[in-house]
Design an enzyme around this catalytic site. Structure first.
Site: not given
Length: 159
Positions: A67-68, A71
């Site tokens: 998920h990170e 980003h």
């Protein structure tokens, strides 16, 4: 697992799932309480909550890292890196990363602690507090009426 092992894991996931290098730092941040991790826009580093590894296991940690990294890579490519952006949602789906992390069981226990209830004598407004208050000093914020101590109440978990 320590910070060096986390750094190596993040680099491996980045190469395997995104086919791109991770050139910045990844480390555990013990001050994170409610989030699984965060990507820092200024330094491009990734911080991870170690409690997720301890309480939810390696699978949840890998999901947070993916998920990170979504980003991270989208921000560096100057594409939509925020949760609401279509580019971000597409990359999450493509890599199998979760949109949100699962709540920690330890946080659920903290939310379910007993609370103290006060009721206004005049307008029946209910006040829930974690700590007791002096009813001689404090009055109702709605009508300035007298507060009455009702005792401890079990707080319900919102689902």
């Amino acid at each position: 697992m320590d910070n060096q092992q986390l750094q190596k894991l993040v680099e491996e996931i980045s190469l395997k799932d995104f086919q791109k290098e991770f050139k910045h730092q990844a480390y555990f941040n013990p001050r994170l309480r409610t989030t699984g991790g965060r990507y820092l826009l200024g330094s491009h580093n990734i911080e991870v909550n170690k409690k997720y590894l301890e309480e939810r296991g390696m699978e949840e940690l890998v999901g947070i890292i993916k998920h990170e990294l979504c980003h991270y890579h989208l921000h560096l490519e100057k594409k939509g890196y925020q949760h609401r952006d279509a580019d971000f949602k597409y990359l999450l789906k493509k890599t199998g990363a979760p949109r949100f992390c699962t709540p920690l069981p330890s946080n659920q226990i903290k939310r379910n602690r007993n609370t103290i209830q006060y009721i206004c004598k005049q307008c029946q407004q209910v006040y829930l507090r974690k700590k007791r208050i002096d009813t001689n000093r404090f009055v109702c914020g709605k009508c300035r009426g007298t507060l009455i101590y009702q005792g401890l109440k079990e707080k319900e978990i919102k689902k």
